[in-house]
Design a protein around this motif. Structure first.
Motif, PDB file in Angstrom:
ATOM      1  N   ILE A   1       0.821  -1.217   0.000  1.00 42.30           N
ATOM      2  CA  ILE A   1       0.000   0.000   0.000  1.00 42.30           C
ATOM      3  C   ILE A   1       0.857   1.270   0.000  1.00 42.30           C
TER       4      ILE A   1
ATOM      5  N   PHE B   1      -5.801  -2.145   4.153  1.00 44.65           N
ATOM      6  CA  PHE B   1      -5.157  -3.128   3.273  1.00 44.65           C
ATOM      7  C   PHE B   1      -5.042  -4.476   3.976  1.00 44.65           C
TER       8      PHE B   1
ATOM      9  N   ALA C   1       0.622  -0.001  -4.818  1.00 42.06           N
ATOM     10  CA  ALA C   1      -0.425   1.021  -4.749  1.00 42.06           C
ATOM     11  C   ALA C   1      -0.114   2.180  -5.693  1.00 42.06           C
TER      12      ALA C   1
ATOM     13  N   ALA D   1      -6.390  -1.574  -3.813  1.00 41.67           N
ATOM     14  CA  ALA D   1      -5.990  -0.160  -3.778  1.00 41.67           C
ATOM     15  C   ALA D   1      -6.762   0.643  -4.821  1.00 41.67           C
TER      16      ALA D   1
END
Lengths: 337, 337
Positions: B125, B302, B130, B161
């Motif tokens: 993330i 996440f 991401a 994401a």
């Protein structure tokens, strides 16, 4: 005054036939205030018309059944109740497959006559056809100086304009495909393509690789099918496709599988963008100025395939779909009224 | 000090197997001036790695045979001859599948530790994963407020994401597909998708039509195949696809036919654009700032699937290709040195 008109009466499955159309004779009423009457000289037959004969969702709605086929036409005003459209003016309009058109003056755009250029050019090199080439290369495929450009259907009305405009805009190399040795000769001889090949002779993939040993940057697609697949193989990183049409599939019944190498789109960062010229009409003034200059300077040339007689309009349309034309296919409907 | 490393020794045909890899033990030399030694905590296994195992032309060159697999990893400096990389620093690097990495300090980027966020997040993330979602939605698919966004592989690291960023950027409706009922629940329950479906239950075309009765504007493609075909059917005019990957075809031997509805690209004026995150690294600073804010505000969450032991790295990679992960798949290699 009577008008002969061709109407779509049923939606074709596969190749259209004469049975999908009928010819009607209409008695025209007296001209209303603000109306004009136009004796057409030339009617346009275009690949996109095949798509509009199907009842499918698209930017452009399908043709209505039992109504006269719409589309580009050029003619001369023979009677007028509009000050801006005097008798004798040459006009372009979208009222389609009829020998005499009559409507509100706003439907007709007056164009100037150019020495040595037939008015039919307003359906091709000075009209929507070449505008398609112009915006497809610049606005859609974002062609840059030095790019290697490949165009399919290159001896057609759009394709031959694409090649010449690419050359003027500074393409590094221009490659075209066409469907006969004569057309191939025309591409390299008359239109200034650097390389051309006959797609009927051997696989497009092989011929394109040979014609573009360093790969291609831009592909202007009029054909679809194996041409698009070959382009996806030949693309350099960051390559761009303007998808204008897929004439190879227009008369296919059922579905056609897509290219078998779609993964190249990811790995090479390619862009495929479809477009319809109707969304780029705001570019017409700039196009008209540029193309007028290029034509007068002799930097652009064009061919036409002319079929005579409104009664042969459907046959002209089918011949164009079969690739029998070189350059723009138009129907001459006489100028005898 | 020894380093355990996993190397690619042969190029897989179809699904990779353990036989395509070998594990080697290397004795590390003394640190040179300006070098650092890093004990890795987590190794990244990513879909794109399958493509790099083939010897094909791509933006990113193929993995070299008989060399250690490169790729994202995060660890802690255990010995340093660089002032900017003191012992104890958490660093991210691309030196891949090894438990200890040693190289010039310039190969390692120091990152800050965030309370409550595991350092493995820098592989997901807060990392390339991401960033891929961030630039794919904005720079490639040019998502606009109000757009209906569809993402495939939506419970994966990139997909989850994409859905959350789309929501933050003002998408009108966010739809995801995933490969199990549990993942579908996660999408609508945890990640805030408006609709989600299990693509294994019935044809994607049907399920997407039901989930997006008013069509879609943006498609973020991690899967290819029938998902892309379904998207081409569901697109509104002017729709845009960011093609990120085609995991459905990565282990296919031979070619896979493309979508059977490519003609929609022309008639609806669609854009398909492939991309590789490596071309968008200039967007990293803005991404890091935005994502840091969103995470700290609790607007993004996440998942991770953690496999333990460097000896299970290949199995983790294969499991990810089979869709066994939820969120980012990482290998924990211990932090014991």
């Amino acid at each position: 005054m009577r008008s002969t008109q061709i109407q779509l009466v049923s939606r074709p499955t596969g190749w259209p036939t004469e049975e999908n159309f009928r010819t009607v004779e209409t008695e025209l009423p007296e001209l209303g205030d603000g109306q004009v009457r136009v004796a057409n000289d030339f009617l346009s037959v275009d690949p996109y018309m095949r798509g509009r004969m199907n009842d499918v969702r698209s930017y452009v709605p399908p043709f209505a059944l039992n109504e006269t086929m719409t589309g580009g036409a050029v003619g001369r005003v023979v009677e007028s109740r509009s000050d801006e459209h005097p008798v004798g003016s040459v006009v372009v309009h979208q009222l389609g497959w009829r020998d005499v058109a009559q409507a509100d003056a706003s439907q007709f755009r007056v164009v100037r006559e150019i020495d040595g250029v037939p008015t039919s050019a307003y359906l091709g090199i000075l009209g929507m056809t070449a505008l398609t080439a112009y915006v497809g290369l610049q606005d859609v495929a974002r062609m840059q100086e030095g790019d290697t450009v490949f165009v399919s259907g290159a001896a057609g009305a759009v394709g031959s304009a694409v090649g010449q405009i690419a050359r003027i805009l500074g393409a590094g190399r221009v490659i075209g495909s066409a469907g006969s040795p004569e057309k191939v000769d025309l591409l390299t001889g008359k239109y200034g393509f650097d390389a051309a090949f006959d797609y009927k002779q051997s696989p497009v993939r092989d011929q394109l690789r040979e014609a573009a040993p360093d790969g291609i940057d831009v592909y202007f697609d009029n054909v679809g099918g194996d041409h698009l697949e070959a382009a996806l193989d030949a693309f350099n990183d960051g390559g761009r496709t303007a998808l204008c049409g897929a004439i190879s599939a227009y008369n296919t019944v059922g579905t056609t599988p897509g290219p078998d190498n779609m993964s190249n789109i990811v790995t090479r960062g390619l862009t495929l963008q479809g477009f319809t010229v109707g969304n780029y009409l705001h570019r017409f003034p700039q196009f008209a100025e540029d193309m007028g200059t290029w034509l007068s300077e002799g930097r652009v040339t064009f061919d036409e395939t002319i079929v005579h007689g409104i009664e042969n309009t459907v046959e002209a349309f089918l011949g164009m779909l079969r690739g029998e034309n070189t350059g723009k296919m138009v129907v001459s409907v006489g100028n005898s009224r």
